[in-house]
Motif scaffolding. Structure first.
Motif, mmCIF file in Angstrom:
data_model
loop_
_atom_site.group_PDB
_atom_site.id
_atom_site.type_symbol
_atom_site.label_atom_id
_atom_site.label_comp_id
_atom_site.label_asym_id
_atom_site.label_seq_id
_atom_site.Cartn_x
_atom_site.Cartn_y
_atom_site.Cartn_z
ATOM 1 N N SER A 80 11.876 -0.625 11.766
ATOM 2 C CA SER A 80 11.571 -0.677 10.090
ATOM 3 C C SER A 80 10.502 0.486 9.982
ATOM 4 O O SER A 80 10.523 1.108 8.676
ATOM 5 N N GLN A 85 12.469 3.748 9.729
ATOM 6 C CA GLN A 85 13.193 3.882 8.464
ATOM 7 C C GLN A 85 12.234 4.007 7.139
ATOM 8 O O GLN A 85 12.849 4.998 6.328
ATOM 9 N N TYR A 86 11.235 3.404 7.232
ATOM 10 C CA TYR A 86 10.301 3.683 6.157
ATOM 11 C C TYR A 86 9.727 5.129 6.132
ATOM 12 O O TYR A 86 9.823 5.720 5.174
ATOM 13 N N SER A 87 9.260 5.661 7.209
ATOM 14 C CA SER A 87 9.119 7.093 7.500
ATOM 15 C C SER A 87 9.902 8.200 6.917
ATOM 16 O O SER A 87 9.589 8.997 6.219
ATOM 17 N N HIS A 88 11.082 7.769 7.067
ATOM 18 C CA HIS A 88 12.329 8.823 6.812
ATOM 19 C C HIS A 88 12.630 8.555 5.427
ATOM 20 O O HIS A 88 12.741 9.563 4.518
ATOM 21 N N THR A 89 12.484 7.299 4.907
ATOM 22 C CA THR A 89 13.048 7.129 3.378
ATOM 23 C C THR A 89 11.758 7.929 2.455
ATOM 24 O O THR A 89 11.873 8.614 1.562
ATOM 25 N N GLN A 90 10.619 7.707 2.985
ATOM 26 C CA GLN A 90 9.374 8.337 2.258
ATOM 27 C C GLN A 90 9.129 9.696 2.485
ATOM 28 O O GLN A 90 8.321 10.386 1.867
ATOM 29 N N GLY A 91 9.778 10.289 3.503
ATOM 30 C CA GLY A 91 9.807 11.783 3.546
ATOM 31 C C GLY A 91 8.355 12.088 4.334
ATOM 32 O O GLY A 91 7.803 12.969 4.091
ATOM 33 N N GLN A 149 9.245 13.786 12.024
ATOM 34 C CA GLN A 149 10.621 13.917 11.318
ATOM 35 C C GLN A 149 10.882 15.351 11.400
ATOM 36 O O GLN A 149 12.224 15.352 11.500
#
Length: 398
Positions: free
Chosen positions: A154, A157-163, A374
């Protein structure tokens, strides 16, 4: 199992916190986190795993957008400080270390704003001002690894979504085997950063401690340090009321932190200490060291479970005080006597001054930081530099 990202420490009930932190340290209780969170000025996030509507695991995090003391104390120095850079370039380029260092330093100076935006973490997992990372999983959870992996997925996924360019777990103890193994599987870069110290209390008296831990010559040196303090008119007092010593104690704490290149203001420390003591004051014991009627040192410890935590200290570092062994009498010998009186099983001394702690019977536990990037180009750079830094730091500590 599902993971929810909660945005307040109050999102979990008091009962949930008590059950989730049953095996955690003082620094992951809600009282501690609530006390120090206002100093961060950033968003608190709780990555919380639920099974059948019940929270079974949580990892607290702080979302940050700029350098702050709690995030970057020790971390910046560990990664890009010139001495570290020189040692790593010498390790990587043994034939031309000076040329490599000059080129790397020039590149870092020119790219510092860009590197800061990628290298220093936007999402930080640690307990502020405590220098420890823990995961909170219910003691009766039958599948703790599954809970941990689900939360880490999670987070990814959060880090990727938030950039978010960089995610980091700071100051993970070597004893946190489950967390370290899981982070390795998730391609985090692990770097040896420091060490923390603990003294196991296994004796019935101070004399038993001396007899069990030291040879006769070392016992003589310790008794001499105690006698020097006493002969100088030194004595130690206990205080129930923080306000009685606040002004002098904070001035001593500022002086100590300035010697470690930190620049806290009186107001910052006073407000932070007051919030901590408002939340945890019933667990606090204040000790002061005196010479010739002058307060020359203080220590605030917290009793939580069967552990004594040394957290706030300050000293007037003059030649006279050093010759009188004020520091050792207050922080070691008196605290050991206090631990014996209270019947706790351990003193948690925290990081720093490893040899002084080791030479007085402490177990030295390695600490790690873990980075995940990232950016593909930052990941390639990290693959070159960070393993060498880890090896260099490991060689230094070992």
């Amino acid at each position: 199992m599902e993971v929810r990202v909660l945005s307040s420490l109050d999102s979990l009930s008091t009962t949930d916190w008590q059950e989730l932190t049953a095996n955690a340290s003082l620094y992951y209780t809600r009282d501690w986190l609530q006390a120090v969170a206002p100093d961060i000025g950033e968003q608190v996030l709780l990555f919380t795993a639920y099974r059948s509507g019940i929270p079974v695991g949580v990892i607290p995090a702080f979302k940050v957008s700029k350098p702050t003391e709690f995030v970057y104390h020790n971390v910046r120095e560990a990664v890009l400080e010139p001495t570290q850079l020189a040692e790593v370039t010498s390790f990587l380029f043994p034939q031309q270390p000076h040329t490599a260092f000059w080129m790397a330093k020039t590149a870092i100076l020119g790219l510092r704003p860009l590197l800061d935006s990628f290298l220093f973490p936007n999402l930080v997992f640690t307990s502020p001002f405590a220098y420890v990372s823990e995961t909170l999983i219910r003691p009766d959870e039958p599948e703790p690894e599954d809970v941990l992996n689900t939360i880490l997925n999670s987070i990814e996924q959060y880090s990727h979504t938030q950039g978010l360019g960089c995610t980091a777990f700071l100051w993970i103890e070597a004893t946190q085997h489950r967390l370290l193994s899981a982070l390795k599987r998730k391609d985090y870069h692990l770097i040896r950063i420091d060490a923390t110290a603990r003294l196991q209390i296994k004796w019935s008296s101070f004399d038993d401690y001396l007899a069990a831990c030291f040879r006769s010559k070392h016992r003589w040196h310790i008794k001499r340090e105690i006698k020097c303090f006493q002969d100088a008119g030194g004595h130690i007092r206990y205080h129930d009321c923080w306000s009685d010593i606040e002004e002098q104690a904070i001035s001593l704490a500022i002086a100590l932190q300035q010697r470690h290149n930190l620049q806290p203001t009186y107001t910052e420390l006073a407000n932070r200490y007051q919030r901590i003591l408002t939340s945890l004051g019933d667990r606090a014991i204040h000790l002061t060291a005196w010479l010739d009627g002058n307060l020359v040192g203080f220590a605030t410890v917290f009793v939580y479970g069967d552990v004594l935590y040394l957290k706030h200290v300050g000293f007037d570092d003059t030649p006279t005080n050093r010759l009188s062994y004020v520091y050792f009498n207050l922080v070691y010998y008196k605290l050991i006597e206090l631990a014996l009186e209270l019947g706790v099983r351990e003193i948690d001394y925290g990081s720093g001054t490893h040899e002084a702690k080791r030479s007085r019977g402490c177990e030295i536990v390695p600490l790690y930081i873990a980075y995940r990037f990232q950016s593909p180009w930052m990941e390639r750079l990290a693959n070159l530099y960070l393993p060498a830094l880890h090896q260099q730091k490991t060689n230094h500590f070992d």
